[in-house]
Design an enzyme around this catalytic site. Structure first.
Site, PDB file in Angstrom:
ATOM      1  N   TYR A 231     -11.233 -20.426  -0.915  1.00  0.00           N
ATOM      2  CA  TYR A 231     -11.293 -21.311  -2.082  1.00  0.00           C
ATOM      3  C   TYR A 231     -10.777 -22.712  -1.743  1.00  0.00           C
ATOM      4  CZ  TYR A 231     -10.075 -23.636  -6.389  1.00  0.00           C
ATOM      5  OH  TYR A 231      -9.970 -24.584  -7.373  1.00  0.00           O
TER       6      TYR A 231
ATOM      7  N   ASN B 213      -2.808 -30.533  -5.197  1.00  0.00           N
ATOM      8  CA  ASN B 213      -2.637 -29.331  -6.000  1.00  0.00           C
ATOM      9  C   ASN B 213      -1.159 -28.974  -6.133  1.00  0.00           C
ATOM     10  OD1 ASN B 213      -3.942 -27.477  -7.530  1.00  0.00           O
ATOM     11  ND2 ASN B 213      -4.654 -26.196  -5.846  1.00  0.00           N
TER      12      ASN B 213
ATOM     13  N   GLN C 134      40.837 -33.215 -43.311  1.00  0.00           N
ATOM     14  CA  GLN C 134      40.172 -32.973 -42.035  1.00  0.00           C
ATOM     15  C   GLN C 134      39.097 -34.038 -41.842  1.00  0.00           C
ATOM     16  OE1 GLN C 134      38.707 -28.999 -42.581  1.00  0.00           O
ATOM     17  NE2 GLN C 134      37.250 -29.575 -44.159  1.00  0.00           N
TER      18      GLN C 134
ATOM     19  N   ARG D  33      34.325 -33.683 -36.567  1.00  0.00           N
ATOM     20  CA  ARG D  33      34.971 -32.367 -36.521  1.00  0.00           C
ATOM     21  C   ARG D  33      34.086 -31.314 -35.851  1.00  0.00           C
ATOM     22  NH1 ARG D  33      35.389 -28.872 -41.171  1.00  0.00           N
ATOM     23  NH2 ARG D  33      34.880 -30.723 -42.418  1.00  0.00           N
TER      24      ARG D  33
ATOM     25  N   ASN E 185      -2.239 -24.102  -4.306  1.00  0.00           N
ATOM     26  CA  ASN E 185      -3.178 -22.981  -4.375  1.00  0.00           C
ATOM     27  C   ASN E 185      -4.453 -23.370  -3.631  1.00  0.00           C
ATOM     28  OD1 ASN E 185      -4.167 -20.374  -5.407  1.00  0.00           O
ATOM     29  ND2 ASN E 185      -5.676 -21.678  -6.419  1.00  0.00           N
TER      30      ASN E 185
ATOM     31  N   GLU F  82     -11.659 -28.471 -18.271  1.00  0.00           N
ATOM     32  CA  GLU F  82     -12.342 -28.169 -17.006  1.00  0.00           C
ATOM     33  C   GLU F  82     -13.203 -26.916 -17.122  1.00  0.00           C
ATOM     34  OE1 GLU F  82     -13.248 -26.574 -13.520  1.00  0.00           O
ATOM     35  OE2 GLU F  82     -11.104 -26.110 -13.616  1.00  0.00           O
TER      36      GLU F  82
END
Length: 724
Positions: free
Chosen positions: A91, A265, A357, A363, A393, A495
């Site tokens: 390939y 690739n 607080q 906090r 590949n 593709e």
């Protein structure tokens, strides 16, 4: 770390983003401060630090020359040649590509060039030499965006991708000759030739095919491919790839079977951008925690929110623990923040209704950013793996006796998509928290006595200093929140439906770098505002230091015949407590109005005292209270204005340093190293004929932003972290 062994020459100060080093002495100093050990590319040991150094700061990595590395590269090439000699069908070497893999050809070299031709389809600025016909419309129009930066990748991305691709190819799984890799290193990295690569066209499915085709085309000396080079004046200019090769006496590569495919690739561009983003995200995460600590100080908060019991015992998430420990360390020694070890039990009868607080943005800061720290760490691990992987590949196993060829999908870059989308969400959380901290800082209803809009001058009606920044912060935070949306949910089949699933990693990485720009701006504005707020706190403290003497003297002067010294001191303490509370409550008003209200409220202490005397004190004390108020307003205003003038006449003097914890280094970095002054002198002078001479607020914020983006501020932050 050891000094950088090889440094690229300086290149042009262009309007294009992503160039390596600016030519000014300042910029060269900044670049040289980024140090890393010599980067040796062997396919297994590339680090993000080395990638960043090579991509952005002029470090020149070298290829591992060891016999073992050369052997596995040569073995993979020879295995491939042997299979072709036996007439095997492989390939991408004698077949077509992707959905066209059912086609066959014996012309293996031409097939590699057909691959390049097919992928070099990106949109770039049209060079003046391009063979086009006469335009059919108007010959000139102003562009809607900057053509260069909107169409061409920053050079840092491309250099990083070349480093990553070399790392992959050096593993010997791709059948690409050493000669090709050596020329890649020499042309692109050693000689600072950067291919001009389109920003768009990759879906990061079969890797980043189209962007890498421009790298491969440049290495082959294609005349239609352009490269950035440094000319004789030290400017970055574009030349054709064949000219770039000639300039550096490098013979263009003629690709053997699979070599063009081997270069194309892979996930190099996705991994490059992800690596650069990860490095920036780590630093921005530290900066976000630093500005949080500074916000605790500026808002007179407490380090009790970061107590070990809360984070290490009660809810031990690792990111939360790390964040709380860092912020707590930064607050060590601060005189502005309250400290857990000094916390006092307040009786209900003594509680005057103040917040018990800090609000959520302070906090719960560690609980908010902690998960993001874990995500960034996970992303970093993924990138570390990716930049030391084979994403090709087909792949060749050089250790298999027959050189087995494997067909797989390591080019599917979803690991990078996942990494950068985690990073982007973490950046969004940090940006949102910082924005809310800043809105609290500029709002007199929430900032515990700081003036509205952080105006340092007595008359707020002529000073709206931080209001524009407050609006700008909302704008960029909104943009950052939008960028937090995932890209991976927008995949389109591509593709011939062969690439029906594709990672979109490079697109997502680009969005992450945009998010990094947004958060960098947010942090630049925040540092600017925080330094201003800290200076104002120092101003308030200096005024407050003089008030006890003033109040005691005024009580003695106006009421000495009705109260002894002990009583005067007792009444003075009550008056000061009343004044402090009222000054905090009226911080949105001009100074004189505040003082009139403050002394009006404080006089109730005196009225109560005289009303409780057996004789009531007669009429004289009451008349004296009126005089005392008027005198007190005038004397206090005089002190306040004198201290304000002192501070604004010395805007770089770091007035708050003695009040700060470990955050002092960041505060002094902004004031001294970057030269960003305390704001307000022009307002104090009521803009008397000098407005055109002043730098803008945005100009000073831009100086801070530049120090974040070029890494100078990160150097300071790294030193600060080492010293904790």
């Amino acid at each position: 770390m050891a000094p950088t062994a090889d440094v690229l020459p300086p290149v042009e100060a262009s309007t294009r983003p992503g160039l390596l080093v600016q030519p000014s002495d300042t910029k060269l100093r900044k670049a040289s401060s980024f140090r890393t050990e010599q980067v040796v590319i062997d396919g297994y040991n590339l680090k993000i630090q080395g990638l960043v150094a090579s991509a952005r700061y002029g470090h020149v990595p070298v290829l591992d020359p060891s016999a073992e590395t050369r052997k596995r590269i040569d073995d993979s090439v020879q295995s491939l040649i042997a299979k072709l000699d036996r007439g095997e069908s492989i390939y991408g070497i004698n077949t077509g590509f992707g959905g066209s893999a059912d086609s066959r050809t014996a012309n293996t070299r031409a097939l590699q060039l057909a691959l390049l031709q097919m992928q070099q389809c990106g949109v770039l600025p049209v060079p003046s030499t391009f063979p086009t016909g006469e335009p059919s419309s108007a010959p000139f129009a102003l562009p809607l965006t900057d053509t260069e930066s909107s169409l061409i990748m920053p050079e840092a991305w491309v250099r990083g991708a070349i480093v990553v691709r070399l790392s992959s190819l050096m593993r010997g799984h791709s059948g690409v000759r050493w000669e090709v890799l050596d020329k890649m290193q020499k042309l692109f990295l050693q000689n600072n030739v950067t291919p001009v690569v389109p920003v768009r066209s990759s879906i990061s499915a079969s890797g980043d095919l189209s962007p890498l085709s421009y790298v491969a085309g440049a290495l082959a000396g294609q005349r239609g491919i352009y490269c950035f080079v440094t000319d004789g004046r030290g400017q970055r200019v574009k030349v054709t790839a064949d000219e770039a090769c000639r300039m550096h006496k490098i013979t263009p590569v003629q690709y053997e079977p699979k070599e063009a495919l081997g270069l194309l690739n892979g996930t190099a561009f996705s991994a490059s951008v992800a690596g650069l983003a990860t490095y920036e995200a780590e630093n921005l995460a530290s900066l976000t925690q630093l500005t949080t600590a500074m916000a605790v100080e500026a808002l007179k908060g407490t380090d009790a929110s970061f107590a070990p019991f809360i984070h290490e015992i009660a809810r031990p998430h690792p990111g939360q623990i790390k964040s709380a420990k860092f912020i707590r360390a930064l607050l060590s020694g601060s005189r502005l923040a309250e400290h857990l070890e000094n916390e006092k039990h307040v009786l209900f009868s003594e509680d005057n209704g103040t917040l018990r607080q800090d609000r959520y943005t302070l906090r719960t800061a560690s609980q908010w950013v902690g998960p993001g720290l874990e995500d960034i760490e996970n992303a970093k691990r993924s990138v570390d793996i990716e930049i030391n992987s084979t994403t090709d590949n087909p792949m060749i196993d050089p250790y298999d006796g027959d050189g087995r060829i494997h067909h797989g999908g390591n080019f599917q870059a979803m690991a990078m998509t996942n990494a950068v989308e985690k990073i982007r969400l973490a950046l969004c959380a940090m940006g949102k928290m910082t924005f809310q901290q800043m809105t609290e800082l500029v709002n007199p209803a929430m900032n515990r006595g700081l003036p509205a809009n952080l105006a340092s001058t007595p008359d707020l009606s002529l000073n709206f200093h931080a209001k524009g920044i407050d609006i700008a912060l909302a704008s960029v935070t909104s943009e950052l929140m939008f960028l937090g949306n995932p890209v991976s949910t927008h995949v389109q089949s591509a593709e011939m439906a062969n690439q029906a699933i594709n990672s979109l990693a490079l697109i997502s990485g680009r969005q992450t770098l945009q998010a990094i720009e947004c958060l960098s701006m947010i942090q630049a504005w925040s540092l600017y505002l925080l330094c201003q707020a800290l200076d104002i706190r120092a101003l308030q403290y200096k005024v407050a230091e003089q008030l006890p003497t003033l109040i005691l003297a005024s009580l003695h002067s106006h009421f000495g015949e009705w109260m002894d010294e002990t009583k005067q001191q007792e009444i003075a303490a009550q008056v000061l407590k009343s004044m402090s509370k009222r000054l905090d409550e009226t911080s949105s008003k001009d100074l004189r109005d505040r003082l009139v209200e403050t002394y009006q409220d404080a006089s109730s202490v005196l009225v109560r005292y005289f009303s409780e005397l057996p004789s009531g004190g007669g009429a004289d004390p009451l008349r004296n209270i009126v005089k005392w108020r008027a005198t007190g307003v005038a004397d206090t205003e005089k002190i306040y204005r004198q201290v304000t003038i002192e501070f604004l006449d010395n805007p770089y003097a770091c007035h708050a340093s003695h009040l700060l914890g470990k955050t002092k280094r960041a505060y002094e970095f902004v004031r001294k190293t970057l030269g960003v002054p305390m704001h307000g002198k022009e307002n104090l002078n009521e803009f008397k004929g000098e407005f055109e001479q002043w730098n803008t607020t945005g100009g000073y914020v831009s100086v801070i932003y530049a120090s974040i983006r070029d890494g100078e501020l990160y150097n300071m932050l790294s030193e600060l972290e080492r010293d904790l």
